[in-house]
Design an enzyme around this catalytic site. Structure first.
Site, PDB file in Angstrom:
ATOM      1  N   GLY A   1       0.738  -1.262   0.000  1.00  0.00           N
ATOM      2  CA  GLY A   1       0.000   0.000   0.000  1.00  0.00           C
ATOM      3  C   GLY A   1       0.764   1.306   0.000  1.00  0.00           C
TER       4      GLY A   1
ATOM      5  N   GLY B   1       2.969   2.512  -2.206  1.00  0.00           N
ATOM      6  CA  GLY B   1       3.486   2.933  -3.512  1.00  0.00           C
ATOM      7  C   GLY B   1       2.858   4.216  -4.041  1.00  0.00           C
TER       8      GLY B   1
ATOM      9  N   CYS C   1      -0.165   3.426  -6.100  1.00  0.00           N
ATOM     10  CA  CYS C   1      -0.918   2.329  -5.525  1.00  0.00           C
ATOM     11  C   CYS C   1      -2.181   2.880  -4.876  1.00  0.00           C
ATOM     12  CB  CYS C   1      -0.027   1.689  -4.467  1.00  0.00           C
ATOM     13  SG  CYS C   1      -0.906   0.645  -3.346  1.00  0.00           S
TER      14      CYS C   1
HETATM   15  P1  5GP Z   1       6.965   3.660  -5.395  1.00  0.00           P
HETATM   16  O1  5GP Z   1       8.458   3.562  -5.347  1.00  0.00           O
HETATM   17  O2  5GP Z   1       6.476   4.170  -6.718  1.00  0.00           O
HETATM   18  O3  5GP Z   1       6.397   4.414  -4.238  1.00  0.00           O
HETATM   19  O4  5GP Z   1       6.421   2.160  -5.229  1.00  0.00           O
HETATM   20  C1  5GP Z   1       6.744   1.140  -6.132  1.00  0.00           C
HETATM   21  C2  5GP Z   1       6.026  -0.131  -5.728  1.00  0.00           C
HETATM   22  O5  5GP Z   1       4.603   0.025  -5.770  1.00  0.00           O
HETATM   23  C3  5GP Z   1       6.250  -1.313  -6.647  1.00  0.00           C
HETATM   24  O6  5GP Z   1       7.507  -1.913  -6.489  1.00  0.00           O
HETATM   25  C4  5GP Z   1       5.096  -2.236  -6.271  1.00  0.00           C
HETATM   26  O7  5GP Z   1       5.366  -3.001  -5.101  1.00  0.00           O
HETATM   27  C5  5GP Z   1       3.989  -1.252  -5.932  1.00  0.00           C
HETATM   28  N1  5GP Z   1       3.005  -1.174  -7.030  1.00  0.00           N
HETATM   29  C6  5GP Z   1       3.243  -1.025  -8.340  1.00  0.00           C
HETATM   30  N2  5GP Z   1       2.091  -0.968  -9.046  1.00  0.00           N
HETATM   31  C7  5GP Z   1       1.098  -1.110  -8.162  1.00  0.00           C
HETATM   32  C8  5GP Z   1      -0.339  -1.165  -8.288  1.00  0.00           C
HETATM   33  O8  5GP Z   1      -0.930  -1.022  -9.340  1.00  0.00           O
HETATM   34  N3  5GP Z   1      -1.011  -1.364  -7.117  1.00  0.00           N
HETATM   35  C9  5GP Z   1      -0.387  -1.517  -5.919  1.00  0.00           C
HETATM   36  N4  5GP Z   1      -1.119  -1.742  -4.854  1.00  0.00           N
HETATM   37  N5  5GP Z   1       0.949  -1.439  -5.770  1.00  0.00           N
HETATM   38  C10 5GP Z   1       1.677  -1.245  -6.878  1.00  0.00           C
END
Ligand code: 5GP
Length: 347
Positions: free
Chosen positions: A181, A183, A186
């Site tokens: 959660g 991300g 996300c």
């Molecule tokens: P960020 O670095 O952009 O904050 O987070 C990246 C991470 O978000 C990814 O490695 C993956 O675990 C998560 N993530 C990627 N796409 C999605 C999505 O569509 N839904 C959710 N719940 N998490 C995602």
């Protein structure tokens, strides 16, 4: 129903307390880590930051660029075996051992992973990735992959609690991917109400994993270099970045021109955009749990990664850690109710 009363922390809830240090400059800080993995027995040396296995982050071009900084890339799942074969032909050993082959948990995924790994001995890392790592099915799949590839280094996730970290490590994972959660694209917390503040998840999971000789990846929620440092300070062995590495020349996304400015589309891997692209739309039993955003185009990723690593080096000098390995031992977090001063806008 039960309520856990202890307050869990995100990156925004803490700052590092500075400590007396003999380090004069961030050039004295070594961010390279040497790991030996629990099950694969393999040794690895590099900068333990990983580009996320997302469409416009985990690309071959990104892997080639980041490997020069010792940084890893988890490849997105949608390259064909033929595309992999082309990449493997042209890539150095140093690049290939900084790459994760990502996979879901279907029979087709298993066969495809076997075909990709057969392309080169130098492909050492497997990233088994499903949104809800609490499924029994993941544990069984980790056992199956471990039996097939006894000497590959396996990461599995995502989870956020110590009990499940331990279960995955005992099933054969060398590294557990932590984060539900946090991300940038996300929407799980909005759609489902499920989640765990990322810094506490890292602290608790690192403790559990390290107790068994396993490791963790802090995955998601880093919005700036300071957050990456906090993830390492909390005990993450690796930190995975999506949004911070998206929108670059090497991201593999399409550049869109709008009113004379350049943008790049970035979306969650369970967003409507991703499902439209890869699975012919959102299946009627599930809701999209990711969003789509248009990022200002950010050019060469080499500048961004240098900036991120420079920030982490600087954290190390503030707390007197000559090596990244020492950062967590030198970390005292203070709980805060303020972060940066935004009077002139955000950095
Ligand atoms: P960020 O670095 O952009 O904050 O987070 C990246 C991470 O978000 C990814 O490695 C993956 O675990 C998560 N993530 C990627 N796409 C999605 C999505 O569509 N839904 C959710 N719940 N998490 C995602």
């Amino acid at each position: 129903m039960r309520i856990e009363q202890e307050l869990k922390l995100g990156f925004k809830d803490v700052l590092f307390r500075p400590k007396r240090s003999t380090l004069k400059s961030r050039s004295q800080v070594n961010l390279t880590r040497d790991f030996t993995f629990k099950h694969s027995g393999r040794q690895w040396s590099g900068t333990p930051v990983i580009a996320a296995n997302m469409d416009s982050v985990g690309s071959f071009e990104m892997a080639t660029a980041l490997a020069q900084h010792g940084v890893m890339t988890a490849m997105h799942k949608h390259y064909t075996v033929e595309q992999w074969a082309e990449f493997v032909k042209g890539a150095s050993k140093e690049t290939l051992n900084k790459v994760f082959v990502s996979t879901g948990t279907s029979e087709r995924d298993f066969e495809k992973t076997k075909e990709i790994l057969a392309l080169s001995e130098d492909l050492e890392f497997i990233c088994i990735d499903i949104a809800n790592g609490y499924s029994e099915h993941l544990v069984e799949y980790v056992q199956k992959v471990r039996a097939e590839f006894p000497n590959k280094t396996i990461s599995a996730g995502n989870v956020v609690t110590g009990d499940m970290c331990e279960e995955l490590i005992l099933a054969g994972a060398d590294i557990v991917k932590v984060g539900i959660g946090p991300g940038s694209v996300c929407t799980t917390r909005v759609k489902t109400g499920v989640g765990y503040p990322q810094l506490s998840a890292i602290i608790e999971c690192a403790d559990a994993a390290h107790g068994l000789g396993g490791m963790i990846i802090g995955d998601g929620g880093c919005a700036c270099a300071g957050d990456v440092a906090k993830a390492f300070g909390g005990g993450a062995d690796f930190v995975m970045l999506g949004g911070m590495l998206a929108g670059h020349e090497q991201s593999g996304g399409e550049v869109i021109e709008k009113d004379g400015e350049k943008f790049m589309k970035f979306y969650g891997m369970s967003s409507q955009s991703a499902m439209d692209k890869h699975s012919g739309g959102v299946a009627n039993y599930r809701a999209a749990e990711g969003k789509t955003v248009l990022l200002p185009y950010r050019g060469d990723v080499n500048n961004t990664i240098q900036d991120i690593l420079g920030g982490v080096r600087s954290t190390c000098t503030y707390v007197g850690a000559a090596k990244l390995k020492e950062l967590t031992k030198r970390t005292t977090f203070i709980r805060v109710q303020e972060q940066e001063n935004n009077v002139f806008g955000k950095e």
